[in-house]
Design an enzyme around this catalytic site. Structure first.
Site, mmCIF file in Angstrom:
data_model
loop_
_atom_site.group_PDB
_atom_site.id
_atom_site.type_symbol
_atom_site.label_atom_id
_atom_site.label_comp_id
_atom_site.label_asym_id
_atom_site.label_seq_id
_atom_site.Cartn_x
_atom_site.Cartn_y
_atom_site.Cartn_z
ATOM 1 C CG ASN A 285 -2.364 2.176 11.807
ATOM 2 O OD1 ASN A 285 -2.721 3.341 11.954
ATOM 3 N ND2 ASN A 285 -1.132 1.780 12.019
ATOM 4 C CB CYS B 96 3.560 3.928 11.045
ATOM 5 S SG CYS B 96 4.852 2.716 11.090
ATOM 6 C CB ALA C 7 -0.927 0.004 1.217
ATOM 7 C CB THR C 8 4.186 2.031 1.503
ATOM 8 O OG1 THR C 8 3.775 1.771 2.845
ATOM 9 C CG2 THR C 8 5.165 3.182 1.489
ATOM 10 C CB THR D 248 9.950 -8.969 -13.078
ATOM 11 O OG1 THR D 248 10.666 -9.075 -14.307
ATOM 12 C CG2 THR D 248 9.283 -10.288 -12.759
ATOM 13 C CG HIS E 215 1.016 -7.860 3.878
ATOM 14 N ND1 HIS E 215 1.310 -7.841 5.220
ATOM 15 C CD2 HIS E 215 1.186 -6.593 3.438
ATOM 16 C CE1 HIS E 215 1.663 -6.608 5.571
ATOM 17 N NE2 HIS E 215 1.593 -5.836 4.498
ATOM 18 C CD GLN F 90 -4.733 -1.910 9.371
ATOM 19 O OE1 GLN F 90 -5.266 -2.975 9.694
ATOM 20 N NE2 GLN F 90 -3.429 -1.745 9.379
#
Lengths: 378, 78
Positions: free
Chosen positions: A147, A336, A71-72, A246, A197, A175
């Protein structure tokens, strides 16, 4: 070991995810780099995953979804690719650094930033949004769920304004993707940034960005595309435009299998179970002295995240006892999310974050409740 | 020397478009297969869909009706 840190990553995954990754290792070539069986198999798998993600988020054209590492990366593409030096942007105190730091970087380039505040429960004060809008406002960049508190943003309230004034709505769904329904059309989302993930239960190193038709973010990366090799410029067609180099094909094969599990189980059923576990934990905290819970715990719709402190004890110390004495995995510290900690008054102490998965059990939740009770009574 | 045959070769803007086209062809039993794009054609994607030229007239309408996206179509001897 009891894993209650699923907001960090979905450590607990359906077994078919690992199986799909192993299969991909043995069978898959490099997508879009030829026409033999191994490469075509990879291209077909990527396309299939795009279609499944499109179905999950109600995206009409799967080609508008690009794969990223996380996501970053998606948020960096959105912010750096769509916002220019002279633009004004609105964001919120609920944001993760993956939103804030790209925006702070744009500030250094001349963009200006307004930050929507939250109340003592970490709830966004939506009424202030209109006041913050200016003639030069380009976008609202906002998380779908904090989060830290688990509070879910009412995106319909935000998109009512972004639609009215023609602003871009860029959403961080780190989230929520996979565990809370997302409909880009209904919610008026122009750019959706997600990771593979967490709620989507796929491997780390997978993620994506949806960009609505008509928008063309400047890419962060250019390079190999498998096509137009003699052009000096990277291709502009989506999704190739934002997919230089890739892709993580092996990881995306795992993500594909994870989405199958989510579709078979149902996002609604996943949310219901995770929500029930989180609320069981919240209920268990009610009569423990010294426990301070953060967030809007009475809200109907919440992400399965519960952050707390015990008196003024360092959150790192509590999380260490949870691991050493109970083998319970949680996350302590600042998560964070610096502005939210400022809003909650927990900058020095941080908070102990419990986050629940579809694969957790009521017994595990009850063990965590007992652990907090014992630590609080020490 | 291999004997050359005539084909209709459809090019695409992206690999995503090519794979989407292939999926629709399989569903609708449209003949052909994906090949590396021949040097005579310039396109956004390294893949092309090859249909034997004599089978193309019978599936042209289907490709139109389904609004299947592609970049260009060229007759080639391959």
């Amino acid at each position: 070991m009891i894993y209650l840190d699923s907001s960090a990553t979905s450590f607990l995954k359906p077994p078919q995810v690992a199986h799909a990754v192993c299969q991909a290792f043995q069978n898959m070539g490099n997508a879009g780099r030829g026409a033999h069986a191994a490469t075509l198999g990879a291209s077909r798998m990527l396309y299939d995953t795009r279609e499944k993600l499109a179905g999950l988020f109600n995206i009409a054209d799967p080609a508008r979804i690009c794969f990223t590492c996380n996501a970053t990366e998606s948020l960096n593409i959105a912010v750096h690719g769509l916002i220019c030096g002279g633009d004004h942007v609105i964001t919120t105190v609920c944001e993760h650094n993956s939103v804030l730091r790209p925006l702070y970087a744009k500030e250094q380039e001349g963009a200006s930033l307004s930050i929507l505040p939250a109340d003592e429960k970490g709830r966004i004060i939506y009424e202030r949004l209109e006041d913050l809008r200016r003639e030069d406002t380009k976008a609202v960049v906002i998380t779908h769920a904090s989060n830290l508190t688990g509070n879910v943003t009412d995106l319909l309230k935000i998109s009512a304004l972004t639609r009215r004034y023609g602003l871009l709505l860029i959403v961080d769904a780190s989230q929520t993707a996979g565990s809370i329904p997302i409909d880009v059309e209904e919610m008026g989302i122009d750019v959706l940034c997600f990771t593979g993930h967490k709620g989507l239960m796929g491997p780390q190193g997978t993620g994506g960005i949806y960009v609505r038709k008509g928008l063309s973010p400047r890419p962060l990366k250019v390079g190999g595309s498998g096509v137009h090799s003699f052009d000096k410029m990277h291709p502009v067609d989506m999704p190739t435009a934002l997919e230089a180099g890739t892709l993580n094909g092996h990881g995306i094969a795992g993500l594909n299998a994870a989405i199958d599990f989510i579709n078979e189980t149902g996002v609604g059923a996943i949310h219901e179970k995770e929500d029930a576990l989180a609320r069981r934990f919240i209920k268990g905290m009610a009569d423990i002295p010294q426990v301070i819970l953060y967030g809007d715990l009475e809200a109907d719709l919440r992400a399965p995240i519960v952050s707390l402190n015990i008196g003024d004890v360092d959150s790192a110390f509590v999380s260490d006892i949870l691991w050493e004495d109970y083998e319970i995995c949680v996350r302590a510290g600042a998560h964070c999310a610096p502005l939210m900690h400022h809003a909650l008054g927990t900058v020095g102490q941080g908070a102990v974050r419990f986050s629940f998965s579809y694969f957790n059990t009521e017994d595990e939740v009850d063990t965590a409740i007992r652990a907090i009770r014992e630590i609080a009574e020490e | 020397m291999r004997e050359k045959k005539k084909y209709m070769v459809l090019s695409f803007h992206s690999t995503t478009e090519a794979i989407s086209f292939e999926k629709q062809c399989i569903q609708d039993q449209i003949p052909g297969r994906l090949i590396p794009i021949p040097r005579e054609i310039t396109a956004g994607c390294g893949l092309a869909w090859r249909i034997p030229a004599d089978e193309y007239p019978s599936c042209r309408q289907m490709i139109q009706d389904r609004q299947m996206k592609y970049q260009d179509i060229t007759e080639l001897s391959l």
